[in-house]
Design a protein around this motif. Structure first.
Motif, PDB file in Angstrom:
ATOM      1  N   GLY A 146      -5.146   4.571  17.940  1.00  0.00           N
ATOM      2  CA  GLY A 146      -6.544   4.228  17.684  1.00  0.00           C
ATOM      3  C   GLY A 146      -7.509   5.062  18.500  1.00  0.00           C
ATOM      4  O   GLY A 146      -8.498   5.590  17.971  1.00  0.00           O
ATOM      5  N   VAL A 147      -7.233   5.211  19.787  1.00  0.00           N
ATOM      6  CA  VAL A 147      -8.148   5.982  20.636  1.00  0.00           C
ATOM      7  C   VAL A 147      -8.037   7.475  20.326  1.00  0.00           C
ATOM      8  O   VAL A 147      -9.024   8.210  20.407  1.00  0.00           O
ATOM      9  N   ILE A 148      -6.873   7.946  19.911  1.00  0.00           N
ATOM     10  CA  ILE A 148      -6.710   9.348  19.507  1.00  0.00           C
ATOM     11  C   ILE A 148      -7.538   9.635  18.257  1.00  0.00           C
ATOM     12  O   ILE A 148      -8.229  10.658  18.158  1.00  0.00           O
ATOM     13  N   LEU A 149      -7.477   8.722  17.273  1.00  0.00           N
ATOM     14  CA  LEU A 149      -8.269   8.891  16.049  1.00  0.00           C
ATOM     15  C   LEU A 149      -9.763   8.872  16.359  1.00  0.00           C
ATOM     16  O   LEU A 149     -10.545   9.636  15.782  1.00  0.00           O
ATOM     17  N   LEU A 150     -10.150   8.006  17.260  1.00  0.00           N
ATOM     18  CA  LEU A 150     -11.561   7.904  17.641  1.00  0.00           C
ATOM     19  C   LEU A 150     -12.046   9.195  18.280  1.00  0.00           C
ATOM     20  O   LEU A 150     -13.134   9.698  17.961  1.00  0.00           O
TER      21      LEU A 150
ATOM     22  N   SER B 102      -9.052   4.288  10.959  1.00  0.00           N
ATOM     23  CA  SER B 102      -9.503   3.783  12.244  1.00  0.00           C
ATOM     24  C   SER B 102     -10.205   2.444  12.095  1.00  0.00           C
ATOM     25  O   SER B 102      -9.982   1.516  12.881  1.00  0.00           O
ATOM     26  N   TYR B 103     -11.053   2.310  11.073  1.00  0.00           N
ATOM     27  CA  TYR B 103     -11.829   1.089  10.876  1.00  0.00           C
ATOM     28  C   TYR B 103     -10.941  -0.089  10.494  1.00  0.00           C
ATOM     29  O   TYR B 103     -11.154  -1.215  10.939  1.00  0.00           O
ATOM     30  N   MET B 104      -9.920   0.169   9.683  1.00  0.00           N
ATOM     31  CA  MET B 104      -9.099  -0.925   9.146  1.00  0.00           C
ATOM     32  C   MET B 104      -8.110  -1.493  10.153  1.00  0.00           C
ATOM     33  O   MET B 104      -7.930  -2.706  10.244  1.00  0.00           O
ATOM     34  N   ILE B 105      -7.440  -0.622  10.922  1.00  0.00           N
ATOM     35  CA  ILE B 105      -6.376  -1.137  11.785  1.00  0.00           C
ATOM     36  C   ILE B 105      -6.369  -0.546  13.187  1.00  0.00           C
ATOM     37  O   ILE B 105      -6.375  -1.289  14.181  1.00  0.00           O
ATOM     38  N   PHE B 106      -6.357   0.774  13.318  1.00  0.00           N
ATOM     39  CA  PHE B 106      -6.121   1.389  14.628  1.00  0.00           C
ATOM     40  C   PHE B 106      -7.254   1.125  15.621  1.00  0.00           C
ATOM     41  O   PHE B 106      -7.004   0.831  16.788  1.00  0.00           O
TER      42      PHE B 106
END
Length: 392
Positions: free
Chosen positions: A63-67, A273-277
């Protein structure tokens, strides 16, 4: 680990995160605040419905990587070059002031120790923890406000990345006092090596992706390859160079930010990112906190730790940004934007536990700082930008 328990935990996290996120937005606060509060509610501090585990930690890490990859994609390279020198100076101030502040705080509670003693190193390590900046919360808040790509937003992003690099060097220097096998020169060479590699590989990857984008524009293979590049650079940064993986993800985003389809890649990343991570990452911050373990001594120290952690960044980064030419509320925005702590502070703390420079009882103080800074930063930033717009 029971597979069914994992499915149940993720379902609870997503539902609660989005419910509290929407409630937070209804109350005119950023959604991320609600998601962190949801983590506190679900974790050991209150209901205890979800326990932190390796699977959730793994999802949170993605999640933080995608962000950070998304933040890199939205970075304005022209603006980044313009703010580079200023960001470096702000980052240096954002490391120096908290380092001194944290060291003095520990000594105020436990006595002023002579340099070279164990107590002095414990105090110095408390200061080292406070040097870390976690830009992920600020990125999400700035994205919601639509201010990620302006000069102030880009300065905060640049300064936070540089802050992490300097923080790693400080960590190595402090640990080298107790661990002779840890060489400062090695870390400096690895850090320089990573950025040299990033420039060389970045040019090659950009040309390759530009050709691919012109041949297959607006196709799903573009964001898929982009994601693979982000994950690969994240792995390489931490595994081979000892730099936080989020730095690698941010660099990957910058490499692809000039592509015609950069916004298309960002949009596809944002869906995941919005849905899960993303929700799992922000909820995981709250899950790691157990308020029940606090006693009065640690509670008082934690209060001081949080206050010094917040104000040291605001003062250090704010004053330096003013010296660099920023005026009015912009200096406060930069100081507030730099005060969040997150995964980097946790990494530093765990390293301190491993080498015997930090007692486990102070880990609660670190978690509290992460929680408080993560909740306050988006709220204060929103108020500052609202006040700025009214002034205009």
């Amino acid at each position: 680990m029971d597979k069914l328990e994992i499915l149940k935990d993720i379902a609870i996290i997503i539902i609660c995160a989005k419910s509290f996120g929407l409630l937070s937005r209804r109350l005119k606060a950023p959604q991320v605040v609600g998601e962190i509060i949801a983590g506190l509610l679900l974790g050991p501090s209150l209901l205890g419905w979800v326990a932190p585990n390796e699977f959730i930690s793994g999802i949170a890490e993605i999640g933080v990587i995608l962000l950070m990859f998304s933040a890199g994609l939205e970075t304005n390279l022209t603006q980044l070059k313009k703010t580079g020198v200023k960001a470096t100076l702000i980052a240096c101030a954002g490391v120096f002031v908290p380092l001194i502040g944290g060291t003095v705080l520990y000594m105020c509670f436990y006595g002023f120790a002579k340099p070279g003693t164990d107590e002095f190193f414990h105090a110095l390590f408390i200061g080292t923890i406070l040097t870390a900046t976690s830009v992920s919360i600020t990125v999400q808040a700035l994205k919601e406000l639509g201010k990620l790509t302006d000069e102030v937003g880009t300065t905060i992003m640049s300064a936070a990345i540089i802050d992490d690099v300097i923080g790693i060097l400080v960590l190595t220097v402090v640990i080298s006092f107790r661990d002779p096998s840890s060489k400062i020169s090695d870390v400096i060479f690895r850090t320089i090596g990573f950025f040299i590699l990033a420039i060389i590989v970045g040019i090659i990857l950009y040309k390759m992706m530009k050709w691919l984008d012109s041949k297959y524009p607006h196709t799903q293979r573009i964001p898929i390859i982009g994601l693979a590049i982000a994950l690969a650079l994240s792995f390489i940064a931490e595994k081979f160079f000892g730099i936080a993986d989020i730095t690698g993800a941010y660099v990957a985003g910058i490499i692809l930010s000039s592509l015609e389809d950069s916004k298309y890649i960002d949009r596809k990343m944002d869906v995941n990112s919005y849905m899960i991570f993303g929700p799992v990452f922000f909820v995981s911050i709250g899950l790691q906190t157990d308020m029940k373990s606090l006693d009065m001594t640690i509670l008082l120290f934690s209060l001081g730790f949080v206050l010094v952690g917040l104000f040291a960044k605001i003062i250090g980064c704010g004053l330096m940004s003013r010296a660099c030419g920023y005026k009015g509320l912009d200096t406060l925005k930069i100081g507030v934007g730099m005060m969040t702590r997150g995964e980097v502070a946790l990494i530093v703390s765990k390293k301190g536990l491993e080498v015997g420079m930090l007692d486990s009882k102070y880990f609660t103080s670190v978690i509290l700082l992460i929680i408080v800074s993560s909740i306050l930063t988006p709220i204060i930033l929103k108020l500052l930008y609202a006040k700025d717009e009214k002034a205009d």
